[in-house]
Write a protein that holds these residues in place. Structure first.
Motif: not given
Length: 185
Positions: A157-159, A141, A152-155
């Motif tokens: 994690v989603r990826r 990540l 960013g962080a959320r993207e």
């Protein structure tokens, strides 16, 4: 206090150098955790921009982008989330494994260097393998954020979670990290 080895006493609650072998551990698991955590925060804060520039150069990007110094710290949260518990636990677990290795051996006739080598190897391999379960996903990540591959962080994690190739990627990354980290302990 210490473990007797012939006429040599190996410190179990000391911080210092024994011959050319570094002996760590304050004698308390809580103190080791806190010391490892604080040391990692300081070191990571100072070195994170250098790591970000190195990572960007490795993928063919400019080391400093339009965001300047602030951009060099992008993703540091993942880095701290990965490194602080890992290094704190490494110090504490290393001390615990050292105690177990030394307690389970007949120390007569062993030199201080031989004893230190035994517990250092056990501590390095054991803690690196245990902590890699947390380290590997967070490192992936972090690298995605540092290189700008994600916003960013959320993207990130989603990826990682949404990719069908996540398990093979994690497996190969785990192997590479083990090959890198176990020898350096």
């Amino acid at each position: 206090a210490g473990v007797a080895a012939g006429s040599v006493v190996v410190p179990t609650a000391a911080f210092g150098v024994a011959g050319s072998v570094f002996v760590f551990g304050t004698g308390s698991m809580q103190e080791d955790l806190i010391a490892g955590f604080i040391a990692t925060v300081v070191a990571a804060t100072l070195m994170y921009p250098v790591d970000t520039m190195k990572t960007r150069v490795q993928v063919g990007k400019k080391p400093i982008n339009a965001k300047g110094l602030r951009g060099l710290y992008k993703g540091m949260g993942f880095s701290l989330a990965r490194k602080c518990p890992e290094k704190a636990a490494y110090i504490a677990i290393g001390r615990m494994i050292r105690s177990m290795v030394l307690a389970g051996r007949n120390l007569e006739g062993l030199t201080l260097r031989e004893m230190a080598y035994n517990w250092m190897m056990a501590a390095a391999i054991g803690t690196t393998m245990a902590l890699s379960l947390i380290k590997v996903p967070l490192e992936l990540l972090n690298k995605n954020i540092q290189t700008g591959e994600v916003g960013g962080a959320r993207e990130a994690v989603r990826r990682l979670l949404g990719s069908p190739g996540t398990f093979p990627l994690l497996s190969l990354s785990w192997l590479a990290i083990m090959l890198r980290d176990v020898p350096k302990g």
